[in-house]
Design a protein around this motif. Sequence first.
Motif, mmCIF file in Angstrom:
data_model
loop_
_atom_site.group_PDB
_atom_site.id
_atom_site.type_symbol
_atom_site.label_atom_id
_atom_site.label_comp_id
_atom_site.label_asym_id
_atom_site.label_seq_id
_atom_site.Cartn_x
_atom_site.Cartn_y
_atom_site.Cartn_z
ATOM 1 N N ALA A 40 -9.286 12.159 0.822
ATOM 2 C CA ALA A 40 -9.623 13.382 1.563
ATOM 3 C C ALA A 40 -10.238 13.002 2.902
ATOM 4 C CB ALA A 40 -10.588 14.251 0.763
ATOM 5 N N LEU A 41 -9.838 13.713 3.930
ATOM 6 C CA LEU A 41 -10.313 13.457 5.288
ATOM 7 C C LEU A 41 -11.037 14.691 5.801
ATOM 8 C CD1 LEU A 41 -10.357 11.609 7.806
ATOM 9 C CD2 LEU A 41 -8.188 12.663 8.487
ATOM 10 N N SER A 42 -12.307 14.522 6.138
ATOM 11 C CA SER A 42 -13.139 15.587 6.678
ATOM 12 C C SER A 42 -13.236 15.409 8.188
ATOM 13 C CB SER A 42 -14.528 15.514 6.039
ATOM 14 O OG SER A 42 -15.476 16.264 6.761
ATOM 15 N N LEU A 43 -13.035 16.480 8.936
ATOM 16 C CA LEU A 43 -13.023 16.403 10.394
ATOM 17 C C LEU A 43 -14.045 17.350 11.003
ATOM 18 C CD1 LEU A 43 -9.159 16.413 10.981
ATOM 19 C CD2 LEU A 43 -10.671 14.442 11.092
ATOM 20 N N ASP A 44 -14.681 16.880 12.068
ATOM 21 C CA ASP A 44 -15.512 17.740 12.894
ATOM 22 C C ASP A 44 -14.580 18.615 13.740
ATOM 23 O OD1 ASP A 44 -17.706 18.851 14.087
ATOM 24 O OD2 ASP A 44 -18.249 17.078 15.239
ATOM 25 N N VAL A 45 -15.142 19.573 14.455
ATOM 26 C CA VAL A 45 -14.315 20.481 15.262
ATOM 27 C C VAL A 45 -14.448 20.162 16.755
ATOM 28 C CG1 VAL A 45 -13.863 22.880 15.912
ATOM 29 C CG2 VAL A 45 -14.342 22.303 13.538
ATOM 30 N N THR A 46 -15.556 20.572 17.356
ATOM 31 C CA THR A 46 -15.709 20.406 18.806
ATOM 32 C C THR A 46 -15.852 18.931 19.169
ATOM 33 O OG1 THR A 46 -16.847 22.540 18.872
ATOM 34 C CG2 THR A 46 -17.006 21.152 20.822
ATOM 35 N N GLY A 47 -14.996 18.468 20.066
ATOM 36 C CA GLY A 47 -15.011 17.079 20.480
ATOM 37 C C GLY A 47 -14.138 16.183 19.634
ATOM 38 N N THR A 48 -13.695 16.685 18.495
ATOM 39 C CA THR A 48 -12.821 15.911 17.609
ATOM 40 C C THR A 48 -11.446 16.559 17.523
ATOM 41 O OG1 THR A 48 -14.722 15.158 16.308
ATOM 42 C CG2 THR A 48 -12.558 14.984 15.277
ATOM 43 N N LEU A 49 -11.423 17.849 17.208
ATOM 44 C CA LEU A 49 -10.174 18.608 17.188
ATOM 45 C C LEU A 49 -9.977 19.418 18.463
ATOM 46 C CD1 LEU A 49 -10.194 20.044 13.543
ATOM 47 C CD2 LEU A 49 -8.728 18.219 14.429
ATOM 48 N N LEU A 50 -11.067 20.002 18.949
ATOM 49 C CA LEU A 50 -10.987 20.931 20.081
ATOM 50 C C LEU A 50 -11.922 20.515 21.204
ATOM 51 C CD1 LEU A 50 -11.381 24.336 18.154
ATOM 52 C CD2 LEU A 50 -9.273 23.019 18.491
ATOM 53 N N ASP A 221 -22.462 17.765 0.963
ATOM 54 C CA ASP A 221 -22.316 18.166 -0.442
ATOM 55 C C ASP A 221 -21.502 19.449 -0.553
ATOM 56 O OD1 ASP A 221 -23.694 16.016 -1.444
ATOM 57 O OD2 ASP A 221 -25.606 17.085 -1.667
ATOM 58 N N ALA A 222 -21.739 20.383 0.379
ATOM 59 C CA ALA A 222 -20.967 21.631 0.373
ATOM 60 C C ALA A 222 -19.488 21.353 0.615
ATOM 61 C CB ALA A 222 -21.513 22.595 1.430
ATOM 62 N N ALA A 223 -19.208 20.451 1.544
ATOM 63 C CA ALA A 223 -17.821 20.082 1.814
ATOM 64 C C ALA A 223 -17.185 19.434 0.592
ATOM 65 C CB ALA A 223 -17.763 19.128 3.006
ATOM 66 N N TYR A 224 -17.925 18.552 -0.055
ATOM 67 C CA TYR A 224 -17.407 17.856 -1.242
ATOM 68 C C TYR A 224 -17.101 18.840 -2.367
ATOM 69 C CZ TYR A 224 -17.349 14.746 -5.298
ATOM 70 O OH TYR A 224 -17.010 14.090 -6.454
ATOM 71 N N ARG A 225 -17.978 19.825 -2.585
ATOM 72 C CA ARG A 225 -17.733 20.822 -3.634
ATOM 73 C C ARG A 225 -16.451 21.608 -3.352
ATOM 74 N NH1 ARG A 225 -23.354 21.475 -3.183
ATOM 75 N NH2 ARG A 225 -23.116 23.334 -1.865
ATOM 76 N N GLN A 226 -16.250 21.967 -2.083
ATOM 77 C CA GLN A 226 -15.030 22.695 -1.738
ATOM 78 C C GLN A 226 -13.790 21.814 -1.925
ATOM 79 O OE1 GLN A 226 -14.923 25.128 1.853
ATOM 80 N NE2 GLN A 226 -17.150 25.085 1.982
ATOM 81 N N ALA A 227 -13.906 20.546 -1.548
ATOM 82 C CA ALA A 227 -12.769 19.635 -1.683
ATOM 83 C C ALA A 227 -12.395 19.428 -3.142
ATOM 84 C CB ALA A 227 -13.097 18.300 -1.022
ATOM 85 N N LYS A 228 -13.385 19.405 -4.025
ATOM 86 C CA LYS A 228 -13.126 19.178 -5.448
ATOM 87 C C LYS A 228 -12.350 20.325 -6.093
ATOM 88 C CE LYS A 228 -15.989 17.405 -8.406
ATOM 89 N NZ LYS A 228 -15.225 16.243 -8.924
ATOM 90 N N PHE A 229 -12.379 21.483 -5.493
ATOM 91 C CA PHE A 229 -11.544 22.571 -6.015
ATOM 92 C C PHE A 229 -10.074 22.170 -5.979
ATOM 93 C CE2 PHE A 229 -8.760 26.200 -5.148
ATOM 94 C CZ PHE A 229 -9.049 27.021 -6.235
ATOM 95 N N TRP A 230 -9.683 21.470 -4.932
ATOM 96 C CA TRP A 230 -8.291 21.066 -4.749
ATOM 97 C C TRP A 230 -7.984 19.747 -5.438
ATOM 98 C CZ3 TRP A 230 -5.753 25.040 -2.826
ATOM 99 C CH2 TRP A 230 -6.453 25.957 -2.030
ATOM 100 N N LEU A 231 -8.975 18.868 -5.523
ATOM 101 C CA LEU A 231 -8.810 17.575 -6.202
ATOM 102 C C LEU A 231 -9.989 17.414 -7.172
ATOM 103 C CD1 LEU A 231 -7.831 15.163 -3.254
ATOM 104 C CD2 LEU A 231 -6.311 16.049 -5.051
ATOM 105 N N ASP A 233 -10.738 15.548 -9.583
ATOM 106 C CA ASP A 233 -11.209 14.203 -9.922
ATOM 107 C C ASP A 233 -11.649 13.408 -8.688
ATOM 108 O OD1 ASP A 233 -8.658 13.976 -8.866
ATOM 109 O OD2 ASP A 233 -8.065 12.319 -10.183
ATOM 110 N N LEU A 234 -11.791 14.085 -7.564
ATOM 111 C CA LEU A 234 -12.159 13.419 -6.319
ATOM 112 C C LEU A 234 -13.571 12.841 -6.421
ATOM 113 C CD1 LEU A 234 -11.310 12.939 -3.274
ATOM 114 C CD2 LEU A 234 -12.561 15.053 -2.765
ATOM 115 N N GLU A 235 -13.735 11.593 -5.988
ATOM 116 C CA GLU A 235 -15.045 10.955 -5.917
ATOM 117 C C GLU A 235 -15.565 11.022 -4.487
ATOM 118 O OE1 GLU A 235 -16.671 9.869 -8.506
ATOM 119 O OE2 GLU A 235 -15.024 10.225 -9.930
#
Length: 248
Positions: A40-50, A221-231, A233-235
Amino acid sequence: MTTALYCFRLCSLCYLLLLNHQIFVSSLSPSSLGNKKIRALSLDVTGTLLATREPVIKSYHDAAHWAQLSNPPSQSELKQGFKIAFRKRCIESPCFGGVEGISGRDWWRTTVAQVLYHANPDVSHSDEEFDRYFRRVYQHFGSPAGYAVLEDARDLLSSLQGASSSSSSSSEKLLLGITSNTPTRHMESVLPMLDNLHDHFSWFACSQDVKHEKPAIQIFDAAYRQAKFWLPDLEKDEVLHVGDSYAC
């Protein structure tokens, strides 16, 4: 979650991520846990994507002339006013009002009023003048004229989308998400209006919602909880966060 924030353009990671998502984290950070398969890849927004299409201060200055403010501040005055007001508001009401429990619009309204005050304390504006000015500023940063997708970020997302499409197993696809110190409006309006950029991502953790800012562990931790919905078994150490600042 591997929370090291690698401060270089996303295209530098592209070829690594496409190699079966195998990133040799130890080669990037001496404090890493070794060779890990990133799922899983977590990205910032301003300065990274936009990025803003033009300097923020220019947009504020143009809005002042559009709104026909009496004695409009110069760009240099606005720059100083914005620097003072933004820092002050982030301390008074962190996370764009999330901690205080006010809307992002109300947070920006107070902030913009303080920008004008600190730009020129000797000049006052009527409520009608300020309403006209604030709406113009707020509209600008909620429109396609406010932001642009960084070219290398667009290239990376397209490459990852192509790699996922050719993957034979859903478990091999790289899960993408947002973890950012940004207002909720970036998640709900700005990303969708920029060529449906939100469609690339499966989770959205922003500081205004979480009431904590990076690098606080709560937002990761909030991001990880959301990611685990999709995966499920994600560590945590299978998630890589990429941004443009070690501080935020």
